[in-house]
Design an enzyme around this catalytic site. Structure first.
Site, mmCIF file in Angstrom:
data_model
loop_
_atom_site.group_PDB
_atom_site.id
_atom_site.type_symbol
_atom_site.label_atom_id
_atom_site.label_comp_id
_atom_site.label_asym_id
_atom_site.label_seq_id
_atom_site.Cartn_x
_atom_site.Cartn_y
_atom_site.Cartn_z
ATOM 1 N N GLY B 71 6.845 61.754 94.820
ATOM 2 C CA GLY B 71 7.872 61.626 93.567
ATOM 3 C C GLY B 71 8.180 62.088 92.893
ATOM 4 N N CYS B 328 7.619 48.936 89.110
ATOM 5 C CA CYS B 328 6.293 48.946 87.853
ATOM 6 C C CYS B 328 7.169 48.605 86.396
ATOM 7 C CB CYS B 328 7.693 50.745 87.072
ATOM 8 S SG CYS B 328 8.128 51.817 88.616
#
Lengths: 126, 386
Positions: B71, B328
């Site tokens: 992605g 993240c």
């Protein structure tokens, strides 16, 4: 960078010692602020300049809760002048270390103990 | 109770059927698909089939499917590849690229890089649910705008953006429209023609496929300048020997996702709604994101005066895997830009938790979580001085 907590941190986080308030506390100190992340309150029962009883309450991450818990174990039975010498590093060391970026915001126990002792001595003078 | 995985927005478990289909391409049909001998032809045929399967779920053409490493690369290729083909815009004024302020870092950071290269980027604000406002979009368009990139659905809060309306605006002004659909593929039907989408990013490991493979759909006629140079693979848009097992895997994952959508969507939605309903019974607990325009598998909520990391760790100890913000950002300190953009204060964003369900989750797991989470919240509140 990964958040890796030591076994000691995890133990104190999952099974915190001396949580809560002391009804006849004669020194109370709160440090930190809700907006910046962590808040810790330390309750002391001081007799003859010795910490006879200590408890804590913490809002924050695992490091904040564990440092509150272990600090109560370290400070119990200490002379207040010795407790005034406790540092953030002392607490972190007892926990087997804390992630660097947790040292500042979450490691509040030493400050809270100092503040509670000052609260006690201030009340004595009044 | 076995461990419970509620972090399918971070990554999914590879489906056994997908894995089985991939295996022979590691050690049996291992030829380089560019080779002319039979080994190469076997691999090339498998890639053609995968391309066909992926094109089918998007209502695209086979030659509009470009394979990438995932992605993030798809997003980079879309934004940089289009921007580089509009180099003459660099010294012009006004907005060149319009995106939203709640995009995934793969978009936001690429946009920041392009700003350093001299492109002007407009980051549209969102409402309290995370929706981009069409009026804001239309007002931001200038004669020099060449690209709109708005995510199909947000990875943290699951809000589904008004893609059809955005596509209409893009078409009206003749602007190229890219959407990061990493979280949306196989969770909602996507027809690139009906939605006027020109470029679209897919990641395999979010849809029960292998990691390290992704797709960028590029509508025929749109020029994308390559960012990786080499042997001229993928219509000279993305060089590098094709990852045959990964490509077979993502193709199968898309096919399965498409075939199972009418089973998976109602199943996951039912579980999600039940869990949301139970979580909101906890005092001072609020849903982040939109109540209905929401991915079927996403739950994101905040519990007043509870630290999200503490909640996550206590649940992990009891066998429930969740996430704070996005995977993240859990390594950074309380920094969800998405929740901030919704208008949550520091305290609220620090007390947020994301649960993303998958097709493997069961009713039993939802019941267990519904009982456990309030208990953990109670324990943390007992420890808290506020």
């Amino acid at each position: 960078m990964k958040i890796e907590y030591t076994k000691i941190v995890k133990d104190h986080f999952y099974n915190p010692r001396n949580v809560g308030e002391i009804k006849d506390a004669n020194g109370i100190g709160t440090v930190g602020s809700k907006t910046c992340g962590d808040v810790m309150t330390i309750y002391l029962r001081i007799e003859k300049k010795i910490i006879k009883d200590i408890s804590f309450k913490t809002y924050g991450c695992a490091a904040a809760i564990a440092s509150g818990s272990i600090a109560t174990e370290i400070a119990k039975g200490m002379k207040i002048q010795d407790a005034m010498g406790l540092t953030r590093e002392d607490i972190a060391k007892k926990l087997g270390g804390l992630p660097e970026f947790k040292m500042h915001c979450s490691n509040l126990a030493a400050d809270a103990i100092h503040k509670a002792i000052k609260d006690y001595t201030k009340k004595l003078k009044e | 109770m076995e461990k419970i995985y509620f972090d399918n927005g971070a990554t999914t478990c590879i489906d056994n059927e997908v894995l089985e289909e991939m295996m022979p391409y590691y050690n049996k049909y291992y030829g380089n698909p560019s080779s002319l001998h039979s080994f190469g032809v076997d691999a090339a045929n498998a890639i053609d089939i995968s391309r066909m399967k992926i094109a089918k779920i998007l209502n695209a053409k086979q030659d509009e499917i470009i394979f990438t490493s995932g992605g993030t690369e798809s997003d980079n290729l879309a934004l940089k590849g289009i921007s580089y083909s509009f180099k003459e815009k660099i010294n012009t004024k006004d907005n060149h690229i319009i995106t939203s302020s709640i995009e995934h870092p793969a978009i936001i950071e690429t946009c920041k890089y392009l700003q350093n290269q001299g492109y002007n980027v407009k980051y549209l604000p969102v409402d309290k649910y995370g929706l981009v406002k069409i009026d804001d979009l239309e007002n931001a368009i200038t004669k020099n705008t060449f690209l709109i990139s708005i995510m199909y659905a947000n990875n943290e809060i699951g809000t589904i953006e008004p893609i059809k309306d955005i596509g209409k605006i893009a078409k009206k002004y003749g602007i190229i429209f890219h959407t990061d659909a990493v979280q949306a593929v196989c969770k909602t039907p996507i027809d690139i023609k009906k939605l006027n989408i020109d470029l679209l990013s897919i990641s395999s490991h979010k849809i029960y496929g292998p990691k390290g493979i992704g797709v960028l759909f590029v509508k025929n006629g749109i020029e994308v300048i390559p960012i990786i140079h080499g042997g001229g693979h993928e219509k000279n848009i993305r060089s590098g020997t094709l990852n045959t097992p990964g490509i077979v895997g993502i193709g199968k994952a898309c096919e399965l996702g498409q075939n199972r959508m009418n089973i998976d969507i109602p199943h996951i939605k039912k579980l999600r709604d039940k869990l949301i309903n139970n979580l909101l019974k906890i005092s001072d607990t609020y849903l982040n994101g939109h109540p209905t325009k929401r991915l079927v598998n996403n739950i994101n909520f905040h519990v007043k005066n509870i630290d999200g990391e503490s909640l996550l760790m206590m649940l992990d100890e009891k066998g429930i895997a969740t996430s704070t913000g996005s995977a993240c950002s859990s390594k950074k300190l309380y920094s969800s830009h998405v929740l901030k953009e919704l208008g949550l204060n520091q305290n609220q964003l620090q007390s947020s938790l994301r649960l993303t369900l998958g097709r493997e989750n069961s009713e039993e797991e939802i019941l267990y979580a519904s009982e456990l989470i309030p208990k953990v919240v109670k324990k943390l509140r007992q420890i808290s001085p506020i």
